[in-house]
Design a protein around this motif. Structure first.
Motif, PDB file in Angstrom:
ATOM      1  N   THR A  15      13.264   4.329  -6.226  1.00 13.74           N
ATOM      2  CA  THR A  15      14.651   4.089  -5.834  1.00 13.74           C
ATOM      3  C   THR A  15      14.785   3.836  -4.344  1.00 13.74           C
ATOM      4  OG1 THR A  15      15.019   6.479  -5.574  1.00 13.74           O
ATOM      5  CG2 THR A  15      15.530   5.489  -7.732  1.00 13.74           C
ATOM      6  N   GLU A  16      13.713   4.108  -3.572  1.00  9.72           N
ATOM      7  CA  GLU A  16      13.708   3.850  -2.140  1.00  9.72           C
ATOM      8  C   GLU A  16      12.397   3.178  -1.750  1.00  9.72           C
ATOM      9  OE1 GLU A  16      15.111   6.925   0.511  1.00  9.72           O
ATOM     10  OE2 GLU A  16      16.024   8.006  -1.160  1.00  9.72           O
ATOM     11  N   ARG A  17      12.253   2.844  -0.483  1.00 12.02           N
ATOM     12  CA  ARG A  17      11.117   2.065   0.000  1.00 12.02           C
ATOM     13  C   ARG A  17       9.783   2.760  -0.262  1.00 12.02           C
ATOM     14  NH1 ARG A  17       7.918   1.640   4.679  1.00 12.02           N
ATOM     15  NH2 ARG A  17       8.954   3.419   5.666  1.00 12.02           N
ATOM     16  N   ILE A  18       8.790   1.989  -0.708  1.00 13.20           N
ATOM     17  CA  ILE A  18       7.416   2.488  -0.814  1.00 13.20           C
ATOM     18  C   ILE A  18       6.808   2.488   0.583  1.00 13.20           C
ATOM     19  CG2 ILE A  18       5.128   1.993  -1.772  1.00 13.20           C
ATOM     20  CD1 ILE A  18       6.549   0.709  -4.162  1.00 13.20           C
ATOM     21  N   ASN A  19       6.338   3.639   1.039  1.00 15.15           N
ATOM     22  CA  ASN A  19       5.854   3.754   2.413  1.00 15.15           C
ATOM     23  C   ASN A  19       4.339   3.708   2.551  1.00 15.15           C
ATOM     24  OD1 ASN A  19       5.094   6.399   1.608  1.00 15.15           O
ATOM     25  ND2 ASN A  19       7.068   7.229   2.305  1.00 15.15           N
ATOM     26  N   SER A  20       3.595   3.736   1.425  1.00 12.38           N
ATOM     27  CA  SER A  20       2.141   3.727   1.515  1.00 12.38           C
ATOM     28  C   SER A  20       1.539   3.394   0.159  1.00 12.38           C
ATOM     29  CB  SER A  20       1.627   5.092   1.992  1.00 12.38           C
ATOM     30  OG  SER A  20       0.223   5.101   2.094  1.00 12.38           O
ATOM     31  N   VAL A  21       0.416   2.653   0.165  1.00 12.36           N
ATOM     32  CA  VAL A  21      -0.335   2.388  -1.062  1.00 12.36           C
ATOM     33  C   VAL A  21      -1.822   2.537  -0.757  1.00 12.36           C
ATOM     34  CG1 VAL A  21       1.405   0.782  -1.930  1.00 12.36           C
ATOM     35  CG2 VAL A  21      -0.562  -0.113  -0.680  1.00 12.36           C
ATOM     36  N   LEU A 233       4.468  -3.029   9.738  1.00 10.59           N
ATOM     37  CA  LEU A 233       3.924  -3.861   8.669  1.00 10.59           C
ATOM     38  C   LEU A 233       2.404  -3.721   8.657  1.00 10.59           C
ATOM     39  CD1 LEU A 233       6.028  -7.119   9.200  1.00 10.59           C
ATOM     40  CD2 LEU A 233       6.576  -5.128   7.783  1.00 10.59           C
ATOM     41  N   GLU A 234       1.863  -3.472   7.469  1.00 12.55           N
ATOM     42  CA  GLU A 234       0.425  -3.249   7.348  1.00 12.55           C
ATOM     43  C   GLU A 234      -0.344  -4.569   7.341  1.00 12.55           C
ATOM     44  OE1 GLU A 234      -2.631  -0.589   4.620  1.00 12.55           O
ATOM     45  OE2 GLU A 234      -0.845  -1.427   3.688  1.00 12.55           O
ATOM     46  N   ALA A 235      -1.517  -4.552   7.981  1.00  8.81           N
ATOM     47  CA  ALA A 235      -2.476  -5.649   7.881  1.00  8.81           C
ATOM     48  C   ALA A 235      -3.803  -5.069   7.424  1.00  8.81           C
ATOM     49  CB  ALA A 235      -2.637  -6.364   9.220  1.00  8.81           C
ATOM     50  N   TYR A 277       5.976  -4.210   3.529  1.00  8.27           N
ATOM     51  CA  TYR A 277       5.484  -3.174   4.428  1.00  8.27           C
ATOM     52  C   TYR A 277       3.993  -2.883   4.228  1.00  8.27           C
ATOM     53  CZ  TYR A 277      10.368  -2.154   5.517  1.00  8.27           C
ATOM     54  OH  TYR A 277      11.664  -2.251   5.938  1.00  8.27           O
ATOM     55  N   CYS A 278       3.542  -2.909   3.000  1.00  7.41           N
ATOM     56  CA  CYS A 278       2.152  -2.550   2.694  1.00  7.41           C
ATOM     57  C   CYS A 278       1.477  -3.700   1.958  1.00  7.41           C
ATOM     58  CB  CYS A 278       2.083  -1.293   1.821  1.00  7.41           C
ATOM     59  SG  CYS A 278       2.916   0.141   2.508  1.00  7.41           S
ATOM     60  N   VAL A 279       0.244  -3.992   2.320  1.00  2.12           N
ATOM     61  CA  VAL A 279      -0.552  -4.969   1.596  1.00  2.12           C
ATOM     62  C   VAL A 279      -2.017  -4.556   1.683  1.00  2.12           C
ATOM     63  CG1 VAL A 279      -0.665  -6.499   3.622  1.00  2.12           C
ATOM     64  CG2 VAL A 279      -1.169  -7.401   1.347  1.00  2.12           C
ATOM     65  N   GLN A 280      -2.658  -4.465   0.528  1.00  2.00           N
ATOM     66  CA  GLN A 280      -4.065  -4.076   0.479  1.00  2.00           C
ATOM     67  C   GLN A 280      -4.794  -4.864  -0.588  1.00  2.00           C
ATOM     68  OE1 GLN A 280      -5.318  -0.017   0.475  1.00  2.00           O
ATOM     69  NE2 GLN A 280      -3.756   0.643   1.922  1.00  2.00           N
ATOM     70  N   TYR A 281      -6.072  -5.079  -0.328  1.00  2.00           N
ATOM     71  CA  TYR A 281      -6.956  -5.799  -1.239  1.00  2.00           C
ATOM     72  C   TYR A 281      -7.751  -4.782  -2.039  1.00  2.00           C
ATOM     73  CZ  TYR A 281      -9.462 -10.193  -2.328  1.00  2.00           C
ATOM     74  OH  TYR A 281      -9.952 -11.315  -2.925  1.00  2.00           O
ATOM     75  N   ASN A 282      -7.841  -4.985  -3.350  1.00  2.00           N
ATOM     76  CA  ASN A 282      -8.647  -4.099  -4.184  1.00  2.00           C
ATOM     77  C   ASN A 282     -10.107  -4.173  -3.752  1.00  2.00           C
ATOM     78  OD1 ASN A 282     -10.330  -3.271  -6.574  1.00  2.00           O
ATOM     79  ND2 ASN A 282      -8.328  -3.029  -7.526  1.00  2.00           N
ATOM     80  N   PHE A 285     -12.111  -5.616  -7.284  1.00  2.00           N
ATOM     81  CA  PHE A 285     -11.644  -6.713  -8.114  1.00  2.00           C
ATOM     82  C   PHE A 285     -10.812  -7.695  -7.295  1.00  2.00           C
ATOM     83  CE2 PHE A 285     -11.716  -2.860 -10.881  1.00  2.00           C
ATOM     84  CZ  PHE A 285     -12.828  -3.221 -11.637  1.00  2.00           C
ATOM     85  N   MET A 286     -10.681  -8.925  -7.810  1.00  2.00           N
ATOM     86  CA  MET A 286      -9.866  -9.944  -7.143  1.00  2.00           C
ATOM     87  C   MET A 286      -8.393  -9.634  -7.386  1.00  2.00           C
ATOM     88  SD  MET A 286     -11.579 -12.243  -5.439  1.00  2.00           S
ATOM     89  CE  MET A 286     -10.619 -13.739  -5.456  1.00  2.00           C
ATOM     90  N   MET A 287      -7.885  -8.701  -6.596  1.00  2.00           N
ATOM     91  CA  MET A 287      -6.535  -8.201  -6.827  1.00  2.00           C
ATOM     92  C   MET A 287      -5.932  -7.738  -5.507  1.00  2.00           C
ATOM     93  SD  MET A 287      -5.539  -4.909  -9.188  1.00  2.00           S
ATOM     94  CE  MET A 287      -6.335  -5.635 -10.619  1.00  2.00           C
ATOM     95  N   LEU A 288      -4.670  -8.058  -5.286  1.00  2.00           N
ATOM     96  CA  LEU A 288      -3.910  -7.578  -4.136  1.00  2.00           C
ATOM     97  C   LEU A 288      -2.781  -6.682  -4.621  1.00  2.00           C
ATOM     98  CD1 LEU A 288      -3.362 -10.836  -2.030  1.00  2.00           C
ATOM     99  CD2 LEU A 288      -5.019  -9.035  -1.570  1.00  2.00           C
ATOM    100  N   ALA A 289      -2.381  -5.765  -3.766  1.00  2.00           N
ATOM    101  CA  ALA A 289      -1.162  -4.985  -4.011  1.00  2.00           C
ATOM    102  C   ALA A 289      -0.278  -5.068  -2.786  1.00  2.00           C
ATOM    103  CB  ALA A 289      -1.499  -3.528  -4.311  1.00  2.00           C
ATOM    104  N   SER A 290       1.002  -5.293  -2.985  1.00  2.00           N
ATOM    105  CA  SER A 290       1.952  -5.307  -1.884  1.00  2.00           C
ATOM    106  C   SER A 290       3.168  -4.486  -2.284  1.00  2.00           C
ATOM    107  CB  SER A 290       2.361  -6.741  -1.537  1.00  2.00           C
ATOM    108  OG  SER A 290       3.022  -7.356  -2.624  1.00  2.00           O
TER     109      SER A 290
END
Length: 296
Positions: A15-21, A233-235, A277-282, A285-290
């Protein structure tokens, strides 16, 4: 990079912003923390949410997998600034790591052992071991603390960048180099490439810098993503360290080639023009999460 497309969109988990993955080390599980005090676990193989836990009393931020797929560490944004070690299996705390007196703004798990590093607005950096609640190393450094860590080296930014040999951090840095500070923005994160040869410096402005981890010499400057509001913003690196990915204020994901410094892709993230805010590469596997207000 140009072939990536949004495969799944999860809009009903928060219900609110995701701050970390964070991805587990085997790439099979993704976990997120949110300003609504929720911890959501996703199954990457089946592409669906698996379980939701809550940290209503303490809040949750900067969640990180340990080397076990069923345990995490995370920082608190309520009550106090203690770091907590949680079993996902039975939703019980395994250990507490008290010591910081202000908000913890960085948390990094070692890729090779049970140690982890934290940095706080109390201007301290602390090195911990999951097996002990006592801090192992406690330097005081001016400025915002955004340490980076790989298997053998620790990097602490202050007025200069200090690099320590991990097996003996109390012996002092083995190298120190000064970098010109950006006038209009602050450093918000340091990340090593997987081979330990480069350091990615993220800022709260429209610039990301890549430097040599041994000499401190500039390698690339990545620009073109939007960040005019001072957002965090994550890099991130791709697992092979050939690409750098970053979120953007306009809801897109930008990708650059590390060797050439050229932008190779701008991906539509389906975050409805909300900042990514968050972006990471698995890692496997060939997969991204944002993430923004929801997960993609």
């Amino acid at each position: 990079m140009k072939t990536f497309r949004a495969g799944k969109v999860f809009k009903d988990q928060n219900t609110e912003r995701i701050n970390s993955v964070d991805f587990s080390h085997n790439g099979e599980t993704l976990i997120s923390s949110s300003e609504d005090d929720s911890i959501v676990i996703y199954d990457c193989l089946e592409g669906k949410p698996k379980r939701t836990l809550y940290s209503k009393k303490y809040g949750v931020d900067l969640i990180r997998f340990t080397h076990a797929q069923n345990t995490v560490i995370y920082t608190s944004n309520k009550v106090d600034d203690t770091i907590r070690y949680l079993s996902l299996h039975d939703n019980k705390y395994l250990r507490y790591f008290p010591g910081h007196t202000k908000k913890v703004v960085s948390l990094s798990m070692s890729p090779v052992d049970d140690s982890f590093l934290s940095g706080s607005l109390d201007k301290s950096l602390r090195l911990w071991d999951l097996r002990s609640p006592n801090c192992q190393f406690f330097p005081l450094i001016g400025g915002k603390n955004t340490p980076g860590k790989n298997g053998k080296k620790l990097v602490f930014p202050g007025e200069s960048v200090d690099t320590y040999i991990f097996c003996s951090p109390t012996q002092g840095p083995f190298t120190t180099f000064k970098l010109p500070q950006d006038r209009d923005c602050d450093w918000t994160s340091l990340k090593f490439s997987a081979d330990g040869k480069k350091i990615l410096i993220t800022t709260n402005g429209p610039v990301i810098r890549l430097i040599d981890a041994f000499s401190g010499s500039p390698v690339q400057t990545f620009m073109g993503h939007q960040n005019t509001k001072g957002l965090l913003l994550e890099a991130s690196f791709s697992p092979d360290a050939q690409y750098v990915l970053s979120g953007s204020q306009d809801g897109k994901i930008h990708a650059w080639n590390v060797e050439s410094g050229l932008k190779v892709a701008v991906m539509e993230s389906k975050h409805d023009e909300n900042p990514v805010y968050c972006v990471q590469y698995n890692p496997k596997f060939m997969m991204l999460a944002s993430s923004s207000l929801h997960m993609v």
